[in-house]
Design an enzyme around this catalytic site. Structure first.
Site, PDB file in Angstrom:
ATOM      1  N   SER A 146      24.809  36.455  24.302  1.00 16.31           N
ATOM      2  CA  SER A 146      25.519  35.002  25.355  1.00 16.31           C
ATOM      3  C   SER A 146      25.850  35.713  26.439  1.00 16.31           C
ATOM      4  O   SER A 146      27.338  36.648  26.284  1.00 16.31           O
ATOM      5  CB  SER A 146      26.418  34.521  24.880  1.00 16.31           C
ATOM      6  OG  SER A 146      26.723  33.254  26.069  1.00 16.31           O
ATOM      7  N   TYR A 159      32.925  30.544  19.966  1.00 11.53           N
ATOM      8  CA  TYR A 159      32.417  31.253  20.299  1.00 11.53           C
ATOM      9  C   TYR A 159      31.442  32.050  20.296  1.00 11.53           C
ATOM     10  O   TYR A 159      30.710  32.978  20.272  1.00 11.53           O
ATOM     11  CB  TYR A 159      31.176  29.976  21.404  1.00 11.53           C
ATOM     12  CG  TYR A 159      29.815  30.163  21.379  1.00 11.53           C
ATOM     13  CD1 TYR A 159      28.366  29.861  20.735  1.00 11.53           C
ATOM     14  CD2 TYR A 159      29.366  30.697  21.993  1.00 11.53           C
ATOM     15  CE1 TYR A 159      27.546  30.068  21.492  1.00 11.53           C
ATOM     16  CE2 TYR A 159      27.927  31.203  23.632  1.00 11.53           C
ATOM     17  CZ  TYR A 159      26.834  30.791  22.315  1.00 11.53           C
ATOM     18  OH  TYR A 159      26.302  31.155  22.858  1.00 11.53           O
ATOM     19  N   LYS A 163      29.786  35.304  18.892  1.00 15.07           N
ATOM     20  CA  LYS A 163      28.443  36.490  20.667  1.00 15.07           C
ATOM     21  C   LYS A 163      29.009  37.695  20.333  1.00 15.07           C
ATOM     22  O   LYS A 163      27.457  38.803  20.326  1.00 15.07           O
ATOM     23  CB  LYS A 163      28.116  35.449  20.994  1.00 15.07           C
ATOM     24  CG  LYS A 163      27.376  34.218  20.819  1.00 15.07           C
ATOM     25  CD  LYS A 163      25.821  34.579  20.746  1.00 15.07           C
ATOM     26  CE  LYS A 163      25.308  32.753  20.332  1.00 15.07           C
ATOM     27  NZ  LYS A 163      24.220  32.872  19.729  1.00 15.07           N
TER      28      LYS A 163
END
Length: 261
Positions: A146, A159, A163
Site C-alpha cells: 500500500s 496497517y 504492508k
C-alpha cells in the site's frame, strides 16, 4: 488492450486471493479476459465469488471459486494445492486479500496486531510459499502492499507496518526465487474506488480536516490526477507484473497512486 494482450495468459493458471470483490475481483477479471484459468479465493462472500465465476465462464473463461481464509496457512496451502490439482499447473499468484485498520497508538491491542499481521503479512508470506512450491521457471508472484507503507497517516501505524513488511518480503524473496526463474513483486495501490475505500477514506485525512473538506475535494487537491483509481486501472498493474513483459523485474514494489502528494 491489443489482440496480443488478450491472449498473453493463454494456457496459464492464476490464483487470486481476495478475488471476490474490489481490486481482487478486477484482477481476476483482467487475467481471465487475457486467457488465464483463474481460481478466485474468497473468505466469506461466496455469493460474490460465485457470481464472478459465472460472469467469467459465460465469457468463455475457465474459473473456479474456492473458500480460504489467508490468516490460516493451512487453508492457504489447500487453496494453492487445489488450484494446481484442478488445472494441472500454477503460473501466477495475485495476493489481494487484506484488511484495513485505523487506531491511535494507545488503542492498539495485541489482538489487533495479531489479526492485521495474520492477514496482511503472514497470509501473503505463506501464500507465496505455497504458490512457489507449484511453480516452474516463469512463475509470477504479485503481493499487495500500500502507499501507506511510505506515507504518514494518523492512526494508520499498524496497517502501514503490515504492508511495509510485504515490501521487505518481496525484496528478499526475489533473491531466493530468482534462481528458479520465478519473479516476485508487489503493487502498492493508492486510493481506489472500492467499498473498502468508501468505508475508510475519510480516515486518511488529517484529523483537523475531517468534516471540513469534502472527500472529493481532498482527493482533487492531493493527487496529480485528482481522482481515485478505478479497480481495473490497478488490475492492469498486477497483469503487467504477472506477464512476460515483466520478466526482468523482481523484488520491487510498484506504486499506483495517481501521483498522490
Amino acid at each position: 488492450m491489443t489482440a496480443a494482450d488478450r491472449s498473453r495468459f493463454t494456457g496459464k493458471v492464476a490464483v487470486v486471493t481476495g478475488g471476490s470483490r474490489g481490486i481482487g475481483a478486477a484482477v481476476a477479471t483482467r487475467l481471465a479476459r487475457e486467457g488465464a484459468a483463474v481460481v478466485i479465493g474468497y473468505r466469506g462472500n461466496e455469493q460474490a465469488a460465485q457470481a464472478l465465476v459465472a460472469a467469467l465462464t459465460s465469457d468463455g473463461a475457465r474459473a473456479l471459486a474456492l473458500r480460504a481464509d489467508v490468516a490460516d496457512p493451512d487453508q492457504t496451502r489447500r487453496l494453492l494445492d487445489r488450484a494446481a490439482q484442478e488445472f494441472g499447473r500454477l503460473d501466477v499468484l495475485a495476493s489481494c486479500a487484506g484488511i484495513e485498520h485505523f487506531g491511535a497508538l494507545e488503542s492498539i491491542t495485541p489482538a489487533d496486531f495479531d489479526h492485521v499481521f495474520a492477514v496482511n503479512t503472514r497470509g501473503q508470506l505463506f501464500a507465496a510459499q505455497h504458490a512457489a512450491a507449484h511453480m516452474a521457471a516463469g512463475g509470477r508472484i504479485v503481493l499487495t502492499s500500500s502507499v501507506s507503507a511510505s506515507r504518514a497517516v494518523f492512526g494508520h501505524t499498524l496497517y502501514a507496518a503490515s504492508k511495509a513488511a510485504v515490501e521487505a518480503m518481496v525484496l528478499n524473496l526475489s533473491a531466493e526465487l530468482g534462481g528458479r526463474g520465478i519473479t516476485i513483486n508487489a503493487i502498492a495501490p493508492g486510493g481506489t474506488a472500492t467499498d473498502m475505500a468508501a468505508e475508510h477514506a475519510p480516515s486518511y485525512q488529517h484529523p483537523k480536516l475531517r468534516g471540513t473538506m469534502p472527500l472529493q475535494q481532498w482527493v482533487e487537491v492531493h493527487g496529480a490526477l485528482g481522482r481515485l483509481a478505478q479497480p481495473d486501472e490497478v488490475a492492469a498493474g498486477y497483469a503487467f507484473l504477472a506477464s512476460d513483459d515483466a520478466a526482468y523485474l523482481t523484488g520491487r514494489t510498484l506504486p499506483l497512486d495517481g501521483g498522490f502528494f
